[in-house]
Design a protein around this motif. Structure first.
Motif, short mmCIF file in Angstrom:
data_model
loop_
_atom_site.label_atom_id
_atom_site.label_comp_id
_atom_site.label_asym_id
_atom_site.label_seq_id
_atom_site.Cartn_x
_atom_site.Cartn_y
_atom_site.Cartn_z
N THR A 26 13.91 -5.32 6.56
CA THR A 26 14.98 -6.32 6.61
C THR A 26 16.36 -5.67 6.56
O THR A 26 17.36 -6.36 6.65
CB THR A 26 14.85 -7.31 5.43
OG1 THR A 26 14.81 -6.57 4.20
CG2 THR A 26 13.58 -8.13 5.56
N PRO A 28 10.96 -17.61 11.93
CA PRO A 28 11.92 -17.56 13.04
C PRO A 28 12.52 -18.92 13.36
O PRO A 28 13.40 -19.01 14.21
CB PRO A 28 11.06 -17.04 14.21
CG PRO A 28 9.67 -17.41 13.87
CD PRO A 28 9.58 -17.32 12.37
N PRO A 60 10.36 -10.73 6.38
CA PRO A 60 11.17 -11.59 7.25
C PRO A 60 10.84 -13.07 7.03
O PRO A 60 9.72 -13.43 6.71
CB PRO A 60 10.75 -11.14 8.66
CG PRO A 60 10.22 -9.76 8.48
CD PRO A 60 9.57 -9.75 7.13
N VAL A 87 14.87 -12.10 13.04
CA VAL A 87 13.53 -12.08 12.46
C VAL A 87 12.59 -11.19 13.28
O VAL A 87 11.81 -10.41 12.72
CB VAL A 87 12.97 -13.52 12.36
CG1 VAL A 87 11.49 -13.50 11.96
CG2 VAL A 87 13.78 -14.34 11.36
N GLN A 138 13.30 -7.63 12.54
CA GLN A 138 12.79 -7.26 11.23
C GLN A 138 11.28 -7.01 11.28
O GLN A 138 10.77 -6.08 10.65
CB GLN A 138 13.11 -8.37 10.21
CG GLN A 138 14.60 -8.46 9.89
CD GLN A 138 14.92 -9.65 9.02
OE1 GLN A 138 14.14 -10.59 8.90
NE2 GLN A 138 16.09 -9.63 8.39
#
Length: 675
Positions: free
Chosen positions: A323, A140, A137, A314, A317
């Motif tokens: 993902t 964020p 990921p 995110v 994930q």
């Protein structure tokens, strides 16, 4: 005030269809981020619409008052953008503690600070981030690159438009305004084409290569009062605009680089839709559909949806450790993004938008009331993490002297502070802050000294980061045997140009490197001898997807050997598909799950050995047995994480195995011990 600008006082109607365009742009971004990991063109639409709306506001103000008021303009931006942007930012930061593994905390905190200062795009440029990298990921906060560029454009726009409006007013003609904006547009567009070709990753986030997209919206705002279309023409271009916009994510290959000429498609589509709906009495079917109340509602909070969807994606994930989230989880992200955007709009944005335009100081106070706590929190977290890094890890063994490593499962004793700091566990030449390495966007040759810096014996580490990572080991040898280590490193560039993702700065660097070495006259050049599998770009290894010796390497070895300088080639290390340290942290009782099969990344025999004897003064070195063993390349050994990311060995690990590396090197060559 002359009548040149009177036409803009009439252009003050609320465009529901533009809100619809923004809604479509946001939904395209969500769909292609969540399920396809492709660029959709939605953000480019945001940029065009922003340029159009903000310029229209300034033109109307100038037509009405005879001047523009930058501080009032910026104050209006602050009260519209800051509340929701900082609420999302702070909420994401707090939730990151629960969802983001400690392996990524250092990068996460830095991105939080830069996002709070609307500089996230510049940090991503500095880190040479691939926006659509596969595997683990992303940060964020990575979506804040777009807001950062928008804020940078808003800061620039009055400074561009103001002087041009003044000149146009004096000359009683709009030509200076149109010409000035067009010149800046042209310069930015050409820069975008060049930078996208040479450095596609950094070009994606570069405001200089993006400003032309906003300026298309600016030019539309300037020209639109003079554009008269019949209904048939308006229908055609509105349909073309929507068709192009929906075609981008579906039809365009994922390896096409944005922005460059590819961004023309979403930019032109947005311009077509804006122009086609300018005259209400000639509204087309497309404009009526875009004016649907639900699309208008989504469009009004489109950028907040954009900001919210990314951290939710995110976090999902990280939580599900993949993902590839599928339909149900993906739809949950969409629903949560829209729901949180709705709450943020009603509870946060709307109250602040009621601040009177005449009370601009209140807008600035409101902005600083969000900005200062955010930056303070980020700097405090950074200070804490840096002190956490200073915590000494009490390893049971201080040095490994075996001939080969082993596969181990029990990583339960990993120190929390050590794991948090792992992404920075690199040698000094790999530190981006000390200027030792030439960055991807430059071609100048940079160097730093290590080892016994007073010695006249010189060993040069030359190439990319995969040779730069070995500096700690050779610096220790330099102090022991009495030679100076000079690192001559260029990021994302090997010694011997072949195919480097369109990075022509690497070619320029290589064109000058042999002359540089001739002047330096080192006693030995150490570089990489092979290139191993790179999971993110198999185009580099066409014809041999495992490991190969680039022809450019061989050419440079011959040129350097011709100068009478020995060349030591170290076999390349493996690449991992996702962060191996993150994998170990998740699987602390079964760390062997994180090992990569050696046949996926290296040949059974070192291919560089074939050039020993063929090229005078060439020495082939292979440390594979201290990196891989029993058919696997592990991520953890003797309480230590081996990798700082997907393809660089940690300094701690290299220092730990230095006695073994030294023994292995002495078995393969005596050149080092000869100093």
């Amino acid at each position: 005030m002359n009548k040149t600008f009177d036409v803009y006082t009439l252009d003050n109607k609320y465009r529901k269809d533009i809100q619809g365009v923004r809604a479509i742009g946001a939904m395209l971004v969500l769909v292609f981020h969540i399920w396809f990991q492709k660029v959709s063109g939605g953000v480019d639409v945001f940029f065009v619409v922003s340029g159009f709306l903000m310029t229209g506001m300034l033109l109307r103000q100038y037509a009405r008052d005879g001047n523009i008021k930058p501080f009032h303009f910026w104050g209006g931006i602050i009260k519209r953008v800051a509340p929701s942007a900082y609420v999302v930012l702070l909420t994401t930061f707090i939730l990151s503690y629960f969802f983001v593994p400690p392996v990524y905390w250092v990068a996460t905190i830095h991105e939080f600070i830069f996002s709070a200062g609307h500089l996230e795009n510049l940090l991503l440029i500095r880190r040479e981030v691939d926006y659509l990298q596969i595997g683990d990921p992303a940060s964020p906060f990575q979506q804040y690159w777009a807001l950062s560029i928008q804020v940078q454009f808003y800061a620039f726009l009055p400074l561009l438009i103001g002087p041009l409006l003044y000149i146009s007013n004096k000359m009683k003609s709009l030509i200076p305004l149109m010409l000035g904006v067009s010149i800046v547009f042209f310069i930015s567009f050409v820069y975008s084409l060049v930078s996208t070709h040479f450095t596609p990753n950094t070009a994606y986030f570069n405001p200089l290569g993006r400003v032309w997209e906003f300026l298309v919206g600016v030019l539309v705002a300037i020209f639109i009062p003079y554009i008269k279309l019949n209904k048939k023409t308006a229908s055609i271009i509105s349909f073309l605009g929507v068709f192009i916009l929906f075609s981008i994510g579906i039809a365009f290959p994922s390896d096409w680089n944005f922005p460059g000429y590819v961004a023309l498609f979403p930019v032109v589509s947005a311009a077509f839709i804006i122009i086609s709906g300018n005259e209400p009495e000639k509204r087309t079917l497309v404009n009526r559909l875009l004016s649907n109340r639900y699309l208008v509602m989504l469009g009004a909070m489109s950028f907040t949806i954009y900001l919210w969807h990314w951290p939710i994606l995110v976090f999902f994930q990280h939580y599900y450790e993949t993902t590839n989230l599928g339909v149900v989880k993906g739809m949950t992200i969409v629903v949560l993004g829209v729901l949180l955007a709705s709450i943020t709009t009603w509870l946060i944005e709307k109250p602040f938008r009621k601040i009177p335009k005449s009370r601009v100081c209140i807008s600035y106070i409101a902005g600083f009331s969000f900005f200062i706590p955010s930056v303070t929190l980020g700097l405090g977290a950074k200070y804490y993490i840096e002190n956490l890094h200073d915590v000494k890890v009490d390893f049971k063994k201080s040095a490994f002297e075996g001939g080969k490593i082993s596969i181990q499962d029990d990583a339960s004793n990993l120190n929390y502070g050590y794991v948090t700091a792992i992404s920075n566990d690199l040698g000094e030449t790999m530190d981006r802050d000390n200027g030792c390495a030439t960055v991807i966007t430059e071609s100048k040759i940079s160097s730093c000294y290590f080892g016994d810096t007073s010695s006249e014996n010189v060993v040069a580490l030359v190439g990319g980061s995969h040779i730069g990572q070995w500096e700690p080991f050779f610096s220790i040898l330099g102090n022991e045997y009495g030679f100076k280590v000079i690192s001559i490193i260029k990021n994302s560039c090997s010694l011997g140009y072949e195919i480097v993702e369109g990075n022509d700065t690497c070619k320029l660097w290589n064109e000058n490197i042999v002359d540089y070495l001739s002047d330096l006259s080192p006693d030995l050049v150490i570089t990489n001898s092979t290139r191993s599998n790179r999971p993110r770009d198999n185009r580099l290894v066409v014809g041999n997807p495992v490991e190969f010796v680039p022809a450019g390497h061989v050419e440079k070895w011959k040129e350097i050997s011709a100068l009478g300088i020995p060349v030591m080639g170290i076999r390349d290390n493996p690449w991992f598909e996702s962060d191996p340290s993150y994998c170990v942290w998740k699987n602390r009782h079964e760390a062997s799950l994180c090992a990569r099969p050696i046949e996926e990344v290296l040949l059974s025999v070192n291919p560089a050995d074939a050039y020993v004897g063929e090229i005078p003064l060439f020495i082939s070195i292979d440390f594979t047995e201290l990196i891989c063993v029993e058919g696997l390349c592990p991520a953890y050994f003797d309480e230590r994480l081996m990798w700082s990311d997907t393809h660089h060995l940690t300094r701690n690990y290299l220092e730990y195995i230095t006695p073994s590396l030294k023994t292995s090197l002495e078995h393969q060559t005596s050149i080092i011990s000869g100093f």
